[in-house]
Design an enzyme around this catalytic site. Structure first.
Site, PDB file in Angstrom:
ATOM      1  N   ASP A 257      72.866  -9.726  42.866  1.00 35.56           N
ATOM      2  CA  ASP A 257      73.905  -8.718  42.697  1.00 35.56           C
ATOM      3  C   ASP A 257      75.231  -9.350  43.149  1.00 35.56           C
ATOM      4  O   ASP A 257      75.269 -10.465  43.681  1.00 35.56           O
ATOM      5  CB  ASP A 257      73.552  -7.439  43.478  1.00 35.56           C
TER       6      ASP A 257
HETATM    7  C1  GLC Z   1      77.498  -4.029  41.251  1.00 30.16           C
HETATM    8  C2  GLC Z   1      76.184  -3.265  41.181  1.00 30.16           C
HETATM    9  C3  GLC Z   1      75.274  -3.728  40.086  1.00 30.16           C
HETATM   10  C4  GLC Z   1      76.084  -4.273  38.931  1.00 30.16           C
HETATM   11  C5  GLC Z   1      76.814  -5.511  39.413  1.00 30.16           C
HETATM   12  C6  GLC Z   1      77.703  -6.100  38.320  1.00 30.16           C
HETATM   13  O1  GLC Z   1      77.844  -4.218  42.597  1.00 30.16           O
HETATM   14  O2  GLC Z   1      75.415  -3.180  42.367  1.00 30.16           O
HETATM   15  O3  GLC Z   1      74.468  -2.609  39.695  1.00 30.16           O
HETATM   16  O4  GLC Z   1      75.224  -4.610  37.850  1.00 30.16           O
HETATM   17  O5  GLC Z   1      77.588  -5.257  40.579  1.00 30.16           O
HETATM   18  O6  GLC Z   1      78.715  -5.223  37.997  1.00 30.16           O
END
Ligand code: GLC
Length: 712
Positions: A257
């Site tokens: 993430d």
């Molecule tokens: C965010 C979220 C995740 C998302 C990622 C990219 O922090 O936790 O669900 O896919 O970053 O945007």
């Protein structure tokens, strides 16, 4: 030697680490930090994938640099959070889950994939499969709700919709099952918070949807931000390697993430970025999203002997293989069509958005005040969500145009051209100003009926949007009380990313409708249901609490040794509130009345490996046609460990005309009756089971069918 291995042989260390490095564009902000200078990084081979940038021309330009101007010409992987639509926005996942319709779930994912691919996207960070049993947690909005069986069917449908027959198709995108795992069980409903739970609960409730996603062939998985029993999921090797790869054979890409790898220092499990990068790589994370830890610190980790080049090569190989499966090597420009689409295709997706929206609406209560009478002269439409089209997109609205959605006012006006609609906000969504209530009451003065449009702003759920008190925000209750005191029929519409605790509204409004955030066609879908042109079919995918003090509250609870008993002091109950929820999982009314009868099973005994039919007759005993969703639950009465009072093992819908009776038939597999033994391995324990069929998880309305399991 495979082309990928041949490529690996000539890649420099920096080029390898570049393939493990995902940088962010600036079309969306989905985490802390600034957008990267993509052009230079792509040309130098230091960026192998990107997120938060879309548009055929933009992606084509960047892809051209990757393929024509970098030393090795490796195409870019473009990812984005296409969670419930790209340009055409569908209901938020929690709303769409209420449709209990796998075909619909797949079709909206397919439509979203086509639009995303047109914008040059090849990977979506969806479906979100976190089990959510705490409405304080804002990301409940992105989930399929509280139940692992529903989330598993949702996973299968979404992966199939996004990826279709072949990842290489121009209209397919790779699916990312996220967030692995137990993210929704954070203490106190706080996003990014620590999680601590038994292995048993993890394996019974939080892991199954990811196993289902792998079974459906999902191409990627994203670990969650949270730590689990002290181990951040980003470095949880037993689950990333053991459960995903070894036990379930997941051979796709694991993408961290957003900045989750550098944040390992915040978790206090790494002393510096080199250690953080090494821990994540060894645990199995292939791509570092925006953290730059792999690019900048894996060389140090390598020099320190914390990682091997073989481990780096294995990660690079998985990333290159995904690009190859997506057809990016063969045709980097396959996604990103500049051609204008046929109007019919655009209209078809709008129609699908309207179908998904109307089927996601859940009628919670109704004193027969809806469907609206056809001779209404004047309606008052009051509340902060009455005319708020942009809010209808909900959180994670991707490339959805803020001016795009049809708001409630517009939808009602289009559906009731002969009726005067007096519209007034009354109060804001969350501010403290009540000066508008007087004007709202004036708007109600000559009205036959009031539609009260209440709820949250789209930004009040989703990531980093937790609410300690999931009630009506701001001064909406003041507005509601003043309107209800007028003594007119009031239909309350609740637009939200979570179940809201609204006892006043439930008690005093003539009807209450959960409208979630329904996306592009919200207003039209709501009007169709209010006018009766479409009878509501939605059912709650989450238990709806009376009060936040009941949370976490969910139907599949294990029994207490002293079950709640209002006549017994020594029983599991509150002194100040019932233990029952406001509305049970699966609750939802229609405009007719269905009765269930003759519950029966095709056998009284079931053996391992067998499946038996389970039937129940459904009668439409009311005045209008409608669709009823029937749920099948099971309970293992006596087992080696305490089992939930009931667990969902099937759902099915039937459409019936007035007076018509039909039969719903489930196929019950013995496997769905298994419990996890002390070794956490599934096994069918001989003994008595009870099957329940019903219109929700409300125990007072379930029909029981005895069944006995025998060893074999
Ligand atoms: C965010 C979220 C995740 C998302 C990622 C990219 O922090 O936790 O669900 O896919 O970053 O945007």
């Amino acid at each position: 030697m495979s082309p990928i291995d041949a490529l690996l042989q000539i890649m420099t260390l920096e080029e390898k680490l570049g393939q493990l490095n995902m940088a962010t564009g600036d079309h969306a902000v989905t985490g802390p930090g600034l957008a990267d200078d993509l052009t230079e990084g792509v040309r130098a081979g230091r960026i192998g994938s990107i997120l938060n940038l879309w548009g055929a021309e933009k992606i084509a330009a960047l892809q051209k640099i990757a393929v024509k101007e970098s030393r090795l010409g490796i195409p870019l992987l473009v990812g984005f959070d296409v969670l419930h639509g790209q340009r055409t926005i569908f209901p938020i996942p929690l709303g769409e889950a209420a449709a209990f319709d796998s075909s619909l779930w797949e079709r909206t994912a397919r439509a979203a994939a086509v639009e995303a691919a047109q914008d040059g996207i090849a990977l979506t960070f969806a479906p979100m499969l976190d089990i959510a049993r705490d409405p304080r947690w804002g990301r409940i909005a992105e989930s399929a709700g509280e139940d692992p069986y529903v989330a598993s069917r949702f996973a299968e449908a979404k992966v199939q919709g996004f990826q279709a027959a072949s990842l290489a198709d121009a209209g397919s995108v790779a699916a990312t099952a996220k967030h692995f795992c137990a993210y929704g069980a954070a203490f106190a409903g706080l996003d990014y918070g620590p999680v601590d739970m038994s292995e048993r609960l993890l394996h019974e409730v939080y892991l199954p949807p990811f196993a289902a996603a792998i079974g459906a062939g999902c191409a990627a998985i994203m670990p969650s931000y949270n730590e689990l029993c002290g181990v951040p999921m980003t470095i949880h090797a037993p689950l990333l390697q053991g459960f995903l790869r070894e036990r379930h054979g997941f051979d796709g890409v694991i993408v961290s993430d957003y900045r989750a790898i550098p944040e390992l220092l915040e978790h206090g499990v790494a002393a510096d970025l080199a250690e953080a990068a090494a821990l994540a790589l060894v645990a199995g994370v292939d791509i570092d999203m925006v953290g730059k830890a792999y690019l900048e610190s894996l060389p140090v980790a390598l020099a320190r002997g914390l990682v091997t080049i073989e481990a780096i090569d294995a990660a690079v190989r998985r990333v290159l293989r995904l690009k190859d499966r997506l057809g990016l090597f063969e045709d980097p420009g396959r996604r990103g069509s500049v051609r204008t689409e046929a109007v019919a295709e655009v209209e078809a997706r709008k129609a699908l958005a309207r179908e998904a929206a109307r089927r996601s609406i859940v009628l919670l209560t109704n004193d027969n005040v809806i469907p609206l009478a056809s001779d209404l002269r004047r309606i008052a439409l009051v509340g902060p969500l009455a005319d708020a089209p942009a809010e209808m997109r909900g959180p994670w609205y991707a490339a959805g145009d803020p001016a795009g959605p049809i708001g409630i006012r517009e939808g009602l006006a289009a559906a009731l051209p002969g009726c005067e609609i007096a519209c007034a906000r009354g109060v804001g969504i969350s501010d403290g100003d009540t000066s508008g209530i007087a004007a709202a009451l004036e708007a109600c003065a000559g009205a036959d009926l009031v539609v009260l449009a209440l709820g949250e702003a789209a930004a009040m759920s989703g990531e980093a949007a937790c609410r300690a008190d999931p009630g009506l925000p701001g001064r909406q209750e003041d507005l509601a009380r003043a309107v209800l005191d007028l003594g007119k029929p009031v239909v309350a519409l609740i637009s939200s990313g979570r179940p809201l605790t609204i006892p006043l509204i439930v008690e005093r409004a003539s009807a209450v409708v959960a409208t979630w955030f329904l996306g592009a066609e919200a207003g039209h879908a709501i009007a169709e249901v209010l006018t009766g042109r479409f009878a509501p079919v939605g059912r709650l995918p989450v238990t709806w609490p009376r009060h936040v003090g009941q949370v976490p509250i969910f139907y599949a609870a294990r029994p207490s040794g002293r079950p709640a008993d209002s006549d017994n002091q020594y029983s599991s109950k509150y002194l100040d509130m019932p233990t029952e929820p406001q509305f049970w999982f699966g609750h939802g009314l229609s405009y007719t009345r269905f009765t269930l009868s003759s519950p029966r099973a095709g056998a009284t005994v079931i053996r391992p490996g067998e499946s038996i039919p389970v039937m129940v007759d459904v009668t439409n005993a009311g005045p209008r046609a409608g669709e009823e969703t029937v749920f099948l639950f099971a309970r293992d009465v006596v087992a080696s460990v305490a089992r939930p009072v009931r667990e969902l093992v099937g759902f099915s819908r039937i459409a019936l005309s007035p007076g018509e009776t039909g039969t719903v038939t489930f196929s019950l597999d013995a496997a769905s009756l298994c419990c996890l033994g002390p070794d956490l391995e599934p096994r069918l324990e001989p003994g008595d089971f009870v099957l329940f069929v019903g219109q929700s998880a409300d125990p007072a309305r379930l029909l029981a069918i005895p069944l006995r399991a025998i060893a074999g």
